[in-house]
Write a protein that holds these residues in place. Structure first.
Motif, PDB file in Angstrom:
ATOM      1  N   MET A 185      44.364  37.657  42.675  1.00 40.33           N
ATOM      2  CA  MET A 185      44.193  38.948  43.452  1.00 40.33           C
ATOM      3  C   MET A 185      43.191  39.366  43.968  1.00 40.33           C
ATOM      4  SD  MET A 185      47.745  39.731  42.811  1.00 40.33           S
ATOM      5  CE  MET A 185      47.900  41.172  43.639  1.00 40.33           C
ATOM      6  N   THR A 187      41.432  42.414  46.558  1.00 42.77           N
ATOM      7  CA  THR A 187      41.660  43.480  46.959  1.00 42.77           C
ATOM      8  C   THR A 187      40.478  44.177  47.726  1.00 42.77           C
ATOM      9  OG1 THR A 187      43.251  44.275  45.064  1.00 42.77           O
ATOM     10  CG2 THR A 187      42.382  45.876  46.493  1.00 42.77           C
ATOM     11  N   GLN A 215      45.531  44.258  49.851  1.00 43.06           N
ATOM     12  CA  GLN A 215      45.711  43.298  48.749  1.00 43.06           C
ATOM     13  C   GLN A 215      46.420  41.989  49.003  1.00 43.06           C
ATOM     14  OE1 GLN A 215      48.058  44.095  44.914  1.00 43.06           O
ATOM     15  NE2 GLN A 215      46.183  44.321  44.286  1.00 43.06           N
ATOM     16  N   SER A 217      47.440  37.910  47.613  1.00 43.75           N
ATOM     17  CA  SER A 217      47.856  37.251  46.320  1.00 43.75           C
ATOM     18  C   SER A 217      47.862  35.876  46.674  1.00 43.75           C
ATOM     19  CB  SER A 217      49.014  37.951  45.828  1.00 43.75           C
ATOM     20  OG  SER A 217      49.452  36.905  44.705  1.00 43.75           O
TER      21      SER A 217
END
Length: 235
Positions: A185, A187, A215, A217
């Motif tokens: 992840m 962010t 965010q 992924s």
């Protein structure tokens, strides 16, 4: 009054103002002005670096958790690192030295280690510096920086994920059965920095998706394997 020879301490005493307020009036304009002629290492901001791989890592860390304080004194680069990850702290310091800094220091407080380095050349190597938070202003890489990231996207991503990323174990339940898989992840509130992360992942052929506007992924097995190689767990 300063031009009339009145001492600084006397000025703020007479006006009844704080030292910081008076100092910002007198020195503020010149404190934010950095000119190339101050730097003995280059005559232009686009001077290439000697260790591009280490620079790519440091650039990623700077865009995530770094801050460059530019004053009429020697500029100070700080990268905030979590005390739980001493290997990351060490790698940041090594990258600063590899880029040409002579010394690296540490300031520990509130569960973090600010890796610090004073050097006149930092504003040239990190032209993204400026007033305000990064996500509230334009962040764009210079052409020479893009060329380095193009060659070393893995090291750049390592810096980004070591600063504003993590590797987690995600668990989902489908048809009554629980499945577990690892995912990376990232962010960051800056759309520009997020875009640079996306482009670096694309260069490595890693499939990503946005969980939210801030965010990103990476969950596919092959993409996780690539990031395991270039980034790996923080330690």
């Amino acid at each position: 009054m300063k031009c009339a020879g009145v001492p600084f301490s006397e000025i703020h005493r007479r006006l009844g103002l704080s030292r910081n307020t008076v100092a910002s009036w007198i020195y503020g304009a010149r404190a934010t002005r950095i000119t190339d002629d101050r730097c003995p290492f280059c005559s232009r901001p686009s001077r290439p670096v000697d260790r591009p791989s280490d620079y790519a890592y440091l650039l990623g860390m700077y865009l995530g958790d770094g801050h460059l304080l530019t004053t009429r004194r020697v500029p100070l680069l700080k990268v905030a690192c979590d005390l739980r990850y001493p290997a990351v702290i060490a790698e940041v310091g090594e990258a600063m030295l590899a880029c040409g800094a002579r010394t690296v220091g540490h300031q520990r407080r509130d569960g973090r280690d600010d890796v610090r380095s004073w050097w006149v050349h930092w504003p040239c190597l990190l032209p993204q510096h400026g007033p305000g938070k990064k996500h509230e202003r334009r962040i764009a890489l210079s052409k020479w920086q893009e060329e380095i990231v193009d060659v070393h996207p893995g090291r750049f991503l390592r810096g980004l994920f070591h600063s504003d990323g993590c590797c987690t174990q995600n668990r989902v339940v489908r048809n009554g059965k629980e499945y577990s898989y690892r995912r990376y992840m990232f962010t960051n509130k800056s759309a520009d920095i997020m875009s640079e992360c996306q482009k670096a992942l694309d260069r490595l052929g890693v499939v990503w998706r946005m969980c939210s506007p801030i965010q990103l992924s990476v969950a596919r097995r092959d993409g996780v394997a690539v990031l395991d190689h270039h980034v790996g767990p923080k330690s």
